[in-house]
Write an enzyme that holds these catalytic residues in place. Sequence first.
Site, short mmCIF file in Angstrom:
data_model
loop_
_atom_site.label_atom_id
_atom_site.label_comp_id
_atom_site.label_asym_id
_atom_site.label_seq_id
_atom_site.Cartn_x
_atom_site.Cartn_y
_atom_site.Cartn_z
N ASN A 1 25.79 61.13 -55.97
CA ASN A 1 26.85 60.90 -55.15
C ASN A 1 28.10 60.35 -55.89
OD1 ASN A 1 29.00 61.02 -53.22
ND2 ASN A 1 28.01 59.65 -51.90
N TRP A 2 28.97 61.03 -56.46
CA TRP A 2 30.00 60.36 -57.27
C TRP A 2 31.14 59.83 -56.30
CZ3 TRP A 2 30.71 64.54 -61.76
CH2 TRP A 2 29.35 64.65 -62.14
N LYS A 3 31.13 60.05 -55.10
CA LYS A 3 32.20 59.80 -54.31
C LYS A 3 33.48 60.05 -54.83
CE LYS A 3 28.76 56.08 -52.58
NZ LYS A 3 28.71 54.91 -51.87
N GLU B 1 19.81 55.32 -45.94
CA GLU B 1 20.82 54.64 -46.60
C GLU B 1 21.20 53.44 -45.60
OE1 GLU B 1 23.40 56.61 -49.78
OE2 GLU B 1 23.91 57.44 -47.92
N HIS C 1 27.07 60.98 -43.97
CA HIS C 1 27.04 59.58 -44.78
C HIS C 1 27.79 58.50 -44.12
CE1 HIS C 1 27.78 57.14 -48.19
NE2 HIS C 1 26.81 57.60 -48.90
N GLU D 1 29.79 56.22 -45.21
CA GLU D 1 31.20 56.03 -45.06
C GLU D 1 32.02 56.80 -44.30
OE1 GLU D 1 29.97 54.22 -49.72
OE2 GLU D 1 31.21 56.27 -49.41
N SER E 1 22.31 51.16 -53.54
CA SER E 1 22.11 50.54 -54.58
C SER E 1 21.10 50.96 -55.51
CB SER E 1 22.02 48.97 -54.33
OG SER E 1 23.52 48.56 -53.71
N GLY F 1 26.20 50.04 -52.03
CA GLY F 1 27.35 49.41 -52.94
C GLY F 1 27.45 47.88 -53.16
N GLY G 1 24.30 56.30 -55.65
CA GLY G 1 25.82 56.24 -55.79
C GLY G 1 26.37 55.92 -57.08
N GLY G 2 26.53 54.68 -57.23
CA GLY G 2 27.17 54.11 -58.26
C GLY G 2 26.26 54.48 -59.71
#
Length: 281
Positions: A13-15, A172, A100, A102, A228, A178, A249-250
């Site tokens: 997931n590149w957000k 999650e 999600h 967020e 993470s 994150g 994610g990151g």
Amino acid sequence: MKNRQRQVIIAGNWKMHKTVRQATVLAEQIQSALASERNLPEIVLIPPFTALSTVEKCLKKGSMKLGAQNMDWHDEGAFTGEISPLMLVDLNVQYVLVGHSERRQYFGETNTTTPLRIKAALAHGLKPILCVGELIDEREAGLTDAVVSRQVGAALGELKMDQFAQVAIAYEPVWAIGTGNNCAAAEANRVCAVIRKTVAALIARLEDSAANDEQFNANHLPILYGGSVKSSTIAEQMKQEHVDGALVGGASLISEEFVSIIKAAQERVKQAAKAATTAAR
């Protein structure tokens, strides 16, 4: 279907990262690094909406799948800023994130809207990845199991038997996303087992659930861990009974790191393939 192996999925997931050009470079780097690999997990790249078309063209060269980060449940209409399932299908999107944290935290996603998105995605042949997880205060209050069970029940409670086979779930824990605070593998596995038990209860309520052993059941459902996720932690997570992959994610924004995560999951796929071959003899 009794002995069906659960699908292993690694989704990136590149957000809200990567311009069109940057997304193209990243997709091509990942594609190139895996070109000679076999027995890979299902790999899903989930770029921002602006890069979907370009990344889709890159993915035509290989087996990776394309996902979207969100989707409205209407086919069209006066909904400024939204993306419809028809638009995603037109871009050859195959997966879509739903619920999600967020989206729940910043954009008004609730247990009322997640089932609308799930049903709309399935109606258009998209595979939803339902995201569930607890806040830190909910965990500290001992409410983790209740929260994730409620989120799963709300989103999937109205599905028919054949629809469950098109869904994946990502656990999650919000406090781990994150933050660098990775949930211990054993605890992630425990919560994923709670999720699986919740799905089993939903399926058991369906009139056709007891037809025969060939029916899809909760033991066939892919459940991913997200929060993470790193190359240094994925191997232990993939050893867990109820963890079938990761929503990254990151770390998915760095090709070398994401490829390392994929290759760690690849070991699970290889083991399953070997076991299947042995069983068939």
